[in-house]
Every structure is written in structure tokens, then in C-alpha cells.
Scaffold this motif. Structure first.
Motif, PDB file in Angstrom:
ATOM      1  N   VAL A 110       0.302 -27.571  -2.954  1.00  0.00           N
ATOM      2  CA  VAL A 110      -0.662 -27.307  -1.885  1.00  0.00           C
ATOM      3  C   VAL A 110      -0.049 -27.734  -0.563  1.00  0.00           C
ATOM      4  O   VAL A 110       0.403 -28.860  -0.410  1.00  0.00           O
ATOM      5  N   ARG A 111      -0.019 -26.810   0.382  1.00  0.00           N
ATOM      6  CA  ARG A 111       0.570 -27.085   1.694  1.00  0.00           C
ATOM      7  C   ARG A 111      -0.421 -26.702   2.782  1.00  0.00           C
ATOM      8  O   ARG A 111      -1.038 -25.653   2.725  1.00  0.00           O
ATOM      9  N   LEU A 112      -0.526 -27.590   3.766  1.00  0.00           N
ATOM     10  CA  LEU A 112      -1.438 -27.386   4.887  1.00  0.00           C
ATOM     11  C   LEU A 112      -0.646 -27.315   6.183  1.00  0.00           C
ATOM     12  O   LEU A 112       0.366 -28.011   6.339  1.00  0.00           O
ATOM     13  N   VAL A 113      -1.106 -26.511   7.111  1.00  0.00           N
ATOM     14  CA  VAL A 113      -0.465 -26.367   8.410  1.00  0.00           C
ATOM     15  C   VAL A 113      -1.221 -27.221   9.415  1.00  0.00           C
ATOM     16  O   VAL A 113      -2.447 -27.318   9.375  1.00  0.00           O
ATOM     17  N   GLY A 114      -0.491 -27.859  10.323  1.00  0.00           N
ATOM     18  CA  GLY A 114      -1.132 -28.676  11.347  1.00  0.00           C
ATOM     19  C   GLY A 114      -0.122 -29.184  12.359  1.00  0.00           C
ATOM     20  O   GLY A 114       0.921 -28.556  12.575  1.00  0.00           O
ATOM     21  N   ASN A 115      -0.434 -30.335  12.929  1.00  0.00           N
ATOM     22  CA  ASN A 115       0.424 -30.946  13.944  1.00  0.00           C
ATOM     23  C   ASN A 115       0.565 -32.428  13.651  1.00  0.00           C
ATOM     24  O   ASN A 115      -0.392 -33.066  13.217  1.00  0.00           O
ATOM     25  N   VAL A 116       1.740 -32.979  13.931  1.00  0.00           N
ATOM     26  CA  VAL A 116       1.945 -34.424  13.867  1.00  0.00           C
ATOM     27  C   VAL A 116       1.658 -34.964  15.265  1.00  0.00           C
ATOM     28  O   VAL A 116       2.220 -34.475  16.250  1.00  0.00           O
ATOM     29  N   VAL A 117       0.757 -35.943  15.329  1.00  0.00           N
ATOM     30  CA  VAL A 117       0.366 -36.539  16.600  1.00  0.00           C
ATOM     31  C   VAL A 117       0.462 -38.057  16.509  1.00  0.00           C
ATOM     32  O   VAL A 117       0.549 -38.621  15.409  1.00  0.00           O
ATOM     33  N   ALA A 118       0.423 -38.731  17.637  1.00  0.00           N
ATOM     34  CA  ALA A 118       0.538 -40.195  17.675  1.00  0.00           C
ATOM     35  C   ALA A 118      -0.763 -40.888  17.283  1.00  0.00           C
ATOM     36  O   ALA A 118      -0.746 -42.014  16.790  1.00  0.00           O
ATOM     37  N   ALA A 119      -1.894 -40.235  17.496  1.00  0.00           N
ATOM     38  CA  ALA A 119      -3.217 -40.760  17.156  1.00  0.00           C
ATOM     39  C   ALA A 119      -4.133 -39.552  16.953  1.00  0.00           C
ATOM     40  O   ALA A 119      -3.836 -38.462  17.454  1.00  0.00           O
ATOM     41  N   PRO A 120      -5.232 -39.714  16.219  1.00  0.00           N
ATOM     42  CA  PRO A 120      -6.076 -38.546  15.908  1.00  0.00           C
ATOM     43  C   PRO A 120      -6.459 -37.684  17.107  1.00  0.00           C
ATOM     44  O   PRO A 120      -6.439 -36.468  17.018  1.00  0.00           O
ATOM     45  N   ASP A 121      -6.781 -38.306  18.245  1.00  0.00           N
ATOM     46  CA  ASP A 121      -7.203 -37.537  19.416  1.00  0.00           C
ATOM     47  C   ASP A 121      -6.099 -37.337  20.450  1.00  0.00           C
ATOM     48  O   ASP A 121      -6.358 -36.893  21.562  1.00  0.00           O
ATOM     49  N   ALA A 122      -4.869 -37.678  20.087  1.00  0.00           N
ATOM     50  CA  ALA A 122      -3.734 -37.546  21.019  1.00  0.00           C
ATOM     51  C   ALA A 122      -3.395 -36.074  21.228  1.00  0.00           C
ATOM     52  O   ALA A 122      -3.666 -35.226  20.379  1.00  0.00           O
ATOM     53  N   VAL A 174      -3.152 -38.062   6.762  1.00  0.00           N
ATOM     54  CA  VAL A 174      -4.112 -37.245   7.497  1.00  0.00           C
ATOM     55  C   VAL A 174      -4.959 -38.106   8.433  1.00  0.00           C
ATOM     56  O   VAL A 174      -5.217 -39.282   8.155  1.00  0.00           O
ATOM     57  N   ALA A 175      -5.332 -37.504   9.535  1.00  0.00           N
ATOM     58  CA  ALA A 175      -6.286 -38.077  10.486  1.00  0.00           C
ATOM     59  C   ALA A 175      -7.124 -36.897  10.969  1.00  0.00           C
ATOM     60  O   ALA A 175      -6.656 -35.767  10.992  1.00  0.00           O
ATOM     61  N   PHE A 176      -8.341 -37.159  11.329  1.00  0.00           N
ATOM     62  CA  PHE A 176      -9.230 -36.066  11.728  1.00  0.00           C
ATOM     63  C   PHE A 176      -9.636 -36.210  13.183  1.00  0.00           C
ATOM     64  O   PHE A 176      -9.819 -37.310  13.678  1.00  0.00           O
ATOM     65  N   THR A 177      -9.771 -35.055  13.843  1.00  0.00           N
ATOM     66  CA  THR A 177     -10.227 -35.042  15.229  1.00  0.00           C
ATOM     67  C   THR A 177     -11.147 -33.850  15.442  1.00  0.00           C
ATOM     68  O   THR A 177     -11.031 -32.830  14.750  1.00  0.00           O
ATOM     69  N   ARG A 178     -12.031 -34.004  16.380  1.00  0.00           N
ATOM     70  CA  ARG A 178     -12.963 -32.930  16.727  1.00  0.00           C
ATOM     71  C   ARG A 178     -12.253 -31.945  17.644  1.00  0.00           C
ATOM     72  O   ARG A 178     -11.609 -32.343  18.624  1.00  0.00           O
ATOM     73  N   LEU A 179     -12.354 -30.667  17.335  1.00  0.00           N
ATOM     74  CA  LEU A 179     -11.770 -29.598  18.138  1.00  0.00           C
ATOM     75  C   LEU A 179     -12.842 -28.524  18.277  1.00  0.00           C
ATOM     76  O   LEU A 179     -13.060 -27.753  17.347  1.00  0.00           O
ATOM     77  N   GLY A 180     -13.521 -28.520  19.397  1.00  0.00           N
ATOM     78  CA  GLY A 180     -14.645 -27.593  19.552  1.00  0.00           C
ATOM     79  C   GLY A 180     -15.757 -27.967  18.593  1.00  0.00           C
ATOM     80  O   GLY A 180     -16.186 -29.117  18.534  1.00  0.00           O
ATOM     81  N   ASP A 181     -16.188 -27.004  17.796  1.00  0.00           N
ATOM     82  CA  ASP A 181     -17.265 -27.235  16.832  1.00  0.00           C
ATOM     83  C   ASP A 181     -16.761 -27.720  15.478  1.00  0.00           C
ATOM     84  O   ASP A 181     -17.561 -27.959  14.579  1.00  0.00           O
ATOM     85  N   THR A 209     -14.101 -30.206  12.961  1.00  0.00           N
ATOM     86  CA  THR A 209     -13.244 -31.376  12.804  1.00  0.00           C
ATOM     87  C   THR A 209     -12.027 -30.890  12.046  1.00  0.00           C
ATOM     88  O   THR A 209     -12.149 -30.311  10.959  1.00  0.00           O
ATOM     89  N   VAL A 210     -10.843 -31.093  12.624  1.00  0.00           N
ATOM     90  CA  VAL A 210      -9.620 -30.568  12.023  1.00  0.00           C
ATOM     91  C   VAL A 210      -8.697 -31.704  11.576  1.00  0.00           C
ATOM     92  O   VAL A 210      -8.671 -32.771  12.193  1.00  0.00           O
ATOM     93  N   PRO A 211      -7.956 -31.445  10.497  1.00  0.00           N
ATOM     94  CA  PRO A 211      -6.970 -32.446  10.088  1.00  0.00           C
ATOM     95  C   PRO A 211      -5.721 -32.359  10.964  1.00  0.00           C
ATOM     96  O   PRO A 211      -5.286 -31.284  11.350  1.00  0.00           O
ATOM     97  N   ARG A 212      -5.201 -33.523  11.288  1.00  0.00           N
ATOM     98  CA  ARG A 212      -3.913 -33.658  11.950  1.00  0.00           C
ATOM     99  C   ARG A 212      -3.119 -34.659  11.138  1.00  0.00           C
ATOM    100  O   ARG A 212      -3.647 -35.258  10.210  1.00  0.00           O
ATOM    101  N   TRP A 213      -1.885 -34.900  11.511  1.00  0.00           N
ATOM    102  CA  TRP A 213      -1.015 -35.745  10.696  1.00  0.00           C
ATOM    103  C   TRP A 213      -0.383 -36.844  11.540  1.00  0.00           C
ATOM    104  O   TRP A 213       0.033 -36.596  12.675  1.00  0.00           O
ATOM    105  N   LEU A 214      -0.327 -38.026  10.975  1.00  0.00           N
ATOM    106  CA  LEU A 214       0.315 -39.182  11.599  1.00  0.00           C
ATOM    107  C   LEU A 214       1.530 -39.554  10.767  1.00  0.00           C
ATOM    108  O   LEU A 214       1.448 -39.585   9.533  1.00  0.00           O
ATOM    109  N   LEU A 215       2.651 -39.848  11.429  1.00  0.00           N
ATOM    110  CA  LEU A 215       3.829 -40.312  10.695  1.00  0.00           C
ATOM    111  C   LEU A 215       3.506 -41.646  10.037  1.00  0.00           C
ATOM    112  O   LEU A 215       2.887 -42.521  10.667  1.00  0.00           O
ATOM    113  N   GLU A 216       3.934 -41.839   8.792  1.00  0.00           N
ATOM    114  CA  GLU A 216       3.657 -43.091   8.096  1.00  0.00           C
ATOM    115  C   GLU A 216       4.523 -44.234   8.602  1.00  0.00           C
ATOM    116  O   GLU A 216       4.109 -45.365   8.603  1.00  0.00           O
ATOM    117  N   ARG A 217       5.742 -43.927   8.996  1.00  0.00           N
ATOM    118  CA  ARG A 217       6.646 -44.952   9.550  1.00  0.00           C
ATOM    119  C   ARG A 217       7.046 -44.542  10.942  1.00  0.00           C
ATOM    120  O   ARG A 217       7.366 -43.379  11.191  1.00  0.00           O
TER     121      ARG A 217
END
Length: 141
Positions: free
Chosen positions: A93-105, A123-130, A132-140
Motif C-alpha cells: 500500500v502506497r500513499l502520495v503526499g508531502n514531507v513537511v517539518a510540522a503538520p501545518d508547515a 503520518v501527521a494530519f492537517t486541515r486543507l479546506g474542508d 483533513t489530509v495526511p502529510r509525512w514527517l521525517l522520523e530522524r
């Protein structure tokens, strides 16, 4: 900004995301996980499904840094990344998204030089319009 289109099969994914949960559709009879969500299991052809909670951990399977940004709305955020994340508890299972520094960054909050194939993310979640979308944070860092 582009927002995902919610259809009947994928609606539960977005409902769980709004609660801060990453869930993947599974076939109720055979247990096979599938993404993107769809009405019929490609393995046993059942129409019965359920949603399994994932750990939210994965690794970068692939990524790209668009040069130049392909969409005008994203030009101001360049350079940004688009990643394909392989889930650790469901490697097919693969998901498309973005790696960000913080959920709302902003999308450009992580230097593209820090991205590597195989890098651990969570995974981290942020509100985008109506939605809530998953985004990604680097573990290290």
C-alpha cells in the motif's frame, strides 16, 4: 491548492483522517488490504469491506521535486516535494503526499536534500479546506 475528490468508496478514508487516524480499506472475507479504496476485492471479488487502522509509519518509496512547479498555485512554495510512501504495516500500500517539518508547515518546509529513498516517515494530519489530509514527517532529522 488542489484538494482530493472524495468519492463514495474513499469517503471513510477521509472521515478517519478527520479523526487523526490512518486507515486502509480491507476485504472483510479475505483480509487483503487495498488502496485506493474500491468497491470490489481484486483477490476474492467480495464487495464486503472494513477499514483497518495503520500505525502511520512508512518509508519514502519515491519522491520528486518539481522543477519548475507544474501548477501555478504551487510556484510560491517551490521547491517542494511530492512523495510516495510505502506503509510499514502494508508494504504493497502506497500513499502520495508531502514531507513537511510540522503538520501545518508549508510544503517547502523540508529541504529537498534531506529526502532519501527508504527514509522513515510518520503520518501527521492537517486541515486543507474542508478535508483533513495526511502529510509525512521525517522520523530522524
Amino acid at each position: 491548492m488542489l484538494t482530493p475528490v472524495v468519492d463514495e468508496d474513499g469517503a471513510p478514508f477521509w472521515e478517519y483522517a478527520a479523526r487523526g487516524e490512518l486507515r486502509v480499506q480491507a476485504c472483510a472475507p479475505c483480509g487483503e488490504l487495498r488502496f485506493p479504496p474500491r468497491p470490489c476485492c481484486p483477490h476474492c471479488r467480495s464487495f464486503d469491506n472494513e477499514w483497518h487502522r495503520m500505525s502511520g509509519r512508512g518509508r519514502i518509496w519515491s519522491y520528486v521535486v518539481p522543477h519548475p512547479p507544474l501548477l501555478p498555485d504551487y510556484a510560491v512554495q517551490a521547491p517542494y516535494n511530492a512523495v510516495v510512501v510505502e506503509l510499514l504495516d502494508a508494504p504493497h500500500v502506497r500513499l502520495v503526499g508531502n514531507v513537511v517539518a510540522a503538520p501545518d508547515a508549508p510544503l517547502n518546509s523540508v529541504d529537498p536534500a534531506r529526502l532519501r529513498i527508504g527514509a522513515g516517515v510518520k503520518v501527521a494530519f492537517t486541515r486543507l479546506g474542508d478535508l483533513t489530509v495526511p502529510r509525512w514527517l521525517l522520523e530522524r532529522s
